[in-house]
Design a protein around this motif. Structure first.
Motif, PDB file in Angstrom:
ATOM      1  N   ASN A  27       0.822  -1.218   0.000  1.00 31.13           N
ATOM      2  CA  ASN A  27       0.000   0.000   0.000  1.00 31.13           C
ATOM      3  C   ASN A  27       0.850   1.260   0.000  1.00 31.13           C
ATOM      4  O   ASN A  27       0.378   2.350  -0.332  1.00 31.13           O
ATOM      5  CB  ASN A  27      -0.909   0.020   1.240  1.00 31.13           C
ATOM      6  CG  ASN A  27      -2.141  -0.844   1.039  1.00 31.13           C
ATOM      7  OD1 ASN A  27      -2.742  -0.865  -0.030  1.00 31.13           O
ATOM      8  ND2 ASN A  27      -2.510  -1.589   2.073  1.00 31.13           N
ATOM      9  N   PRO A 229     -10.466  -5.586  -3.368  1.00 31.73           N
ATOM     10  CA  PRO A 229     -10.155  -4.630  -2.300  1.00 31.73           C
ATOM     11  C   PRO A 229     -11.289  -4.423  -1.290  1.00 31.73           C
ATOM     12  O   PRO A 229     -11.055  -4.467  -0.080  1.00 31.73           O
ATOM     13  CB  PRO A 229      -9.855  -3.335  -3.071  1.00 31.73           C
ATOM     14  CG  PRO A 229      -9.359  -3.792  -4.404  1.00 31.73           C
ATOM     15  CD  PRO A 229     -10.127  -5.033  -4.717  1.00 31.73           C
ATOM     16  N   LEU A 325      -4.619  -4.412   0.416  1.00 28.05           N
ATOM     17  CA  LEU A 325      -5.426  -3.942   1.540  1.00 28.05           C
ATOM     18  C   LEU A 325      -5.939  -5.143   2.322  1.00 28.05           C
ATOM     19  O   LEU A 325      -6.570  -6.032   1.762  1.00 28.05           O
ATOM     20  CB  LEU A 325      -6.611  -3.135   0.982  1.00 28.05           C
ATOM     21  CG  LEU A 325      -7.423  -2.255   1.919  1.00 28.05           C
ATOM     22  CD1 LEU A 325      -6.591  -1.085   2.404  1.00 28.05           C
ATOM     23  CD2 LEU A 325      -8.674  -1.775   1.187  1.00 28.05           C
ATOM     24  N   THR A 329      -8.750  -3.848   7.294  1.00 27.17           N
ATOM     25  CA  THR A 329      -8.686  -2.432   6.960  1.00 27.17           C
ATOM     26  C   THR A 329      -9.842  -2.035   6.045  1.00 27.17           C
ATOM     27  O   THR A 329     -10.463  -0.984   6.226  1.00 27.17           O
ATOM     28  CB  THR A 329      -7.346  -2.104   6.273  1.00 27.17           C
ATOM     29  OG1 THR A 329      -6.268  -2.408   7.171  1.00 27.17           O
ATOM     30  CG2 THR A 329      -7.273  -0.636   5.886  1.00 27.17           C
TER      31      THR A 329
END
Length: 344
Positions: A27, A229, A325, A329
């Motif tokens: 990230n 994601p 990710l 999160t």
């Protein structure tokens, strides 16, 4: 106990047996990849050229009724047909194996309004969509054992019509995903004498890290094994195997969950959040479906903004899925955005 997953690791999808590589440190890398500018136009309530709007003529010459809520019809360009040509023949071959496939493909318009997607509909209007799903499922179940209800939202997901709609494909062969999920849920049940998703719900409720929404009958999580994601898994908390079995309370609370989840999606990047979503019902040719639990998958491609999407290429195509990710999160991001639509 909060678990820290901020290191490279692999996670197993218990529903289909696949693995996903999780690489949180990526990230921090600079992004120089492709972006796709979102087309945030505001179309009119009715488009005279749209083949899905009320009173308009479709490609096959049929005219849509002046429908008030939902409208379902046979797909004019369906991938499946109820019958095959008389000359259709498949010769047995060990290396070039094939099966004849028949079925039906239908389109479901969610609303007569050309410019409203699911999160912009009222709970009552979404309830009409749920009811239509159930009605179509019941009708098709008299002829087919494997029924897929799904929606592709947004041009980025290959949706050819902006009018809010979904599809139903029905056939008698087991699709690859349904076959894999059936095998893994059955194996878990035979070992533990409990349904896999029933136990999974309890585990998510204990950890509380990946839950996005929960009400009396439904729970939405970013699944532990998510590969997209902001992927989510919507599961019925009750012992229900198909969408046809939902009672009034389960259907109503489902409409509320669908509205809140799609609002939260739109609010992540303040855009009409694209995704592919679909229901996984127990196949209807099972003698006993007690190992099954009704659930839906949401697979959105956006990664960093409204214009940056996740591409499944390279390693993902040739080895296994990979994500940057973590599921934890992603769930926190979805929980933290407002539940009131950004347009409001």
């Amino acid at each position: 106990m909060i678990k820290n997953y901020e290191f490279t690791h692999r996670r197993k999808n218990l529903l289909n047996g696949e693995w996903v590589l999780v690489s949180p440190h990526r990230n921090n890398r600079p992004w120089l990849g492709a972006t796709e500018a979102p087309t945030e136009t505001t179309p009119d309530r009715h488009d005279p050229s749209c083949p899905l709007c009320p009173n308009n003529t479709r490609a096959n010459g049929d005219t849509n009724p002046n429908y008030e809520y939902t409208h379902a019809f046979i797909n004019d360009f369906g991938a499946l047909t109820p019958t095959l040509n008389d000359d259709a023949r498949i010769d047995p071959d060990e290396l070039f194996e094939a099966q004849a496939a028949t079925g039906e493909a239908r389109v479901i318009c969610f609303s007569p309004e050309h410019n409203k997607t699911l999160p912009e509909l009222s709970v009552n209007e979404i309830s009409k969509v749920v009811t239509t799903w159930q009605q179509q499922f019941i009708d098709l179940s008299s002829r087919y054992s494997c029924i897929h209800i799904f929606e592709n939202k947004g041009e980025i997901m290959g949706c050819s019509q902006p009018h809010p709609h979904g599809q139903i494909w029905a056939h008698n062969h087991r699709s690859t995903e349904i076959q894999a999920e059936d095998e893994h849920q059955l194996a878990f049940y035979e070992e533990h004498k409990r349904g896999l998703l029933a136990v999974y719900i309890e585990k998510e409720q204990t950890e509380q890290q990946r839950i996005v929404i929960e009400n009396e009958h439904w729970i939405v999580v970013v699944p532990y094994w998510a590969k997209w994601p902001f992927e989510t898994l919507l599961i019925c908390k009750d012992t229900v195997q198909t969408i046809a079995q939902l009672d009034d309370s389960q259907s109503r609370t489902l409409a509320k969950v669908l509205k809140e989840l799609t609002i939260r999606y739109d609010n992540v990047f303040n855009c009409s959040f694209p995704y592919s979503m679909g229901w996984h019902n127990a196949p209807l040719d099972l003698k006993d479906a007690k190992h099954w639990r009704l659930h839906a998958h949401f697979y959105p491609p956006l990664l960093r903004s409204a214009s940056v999407k996740k591409h499944m290429v390279g390693y993902e195509m040739l080895a296994e899925s990979q994500r940057d990710l973590t599921a934890e999160t992603a769930a926190k991001i979805l929980r933290d955005v407002p539940s009131i639509h950004y347009k409001d």
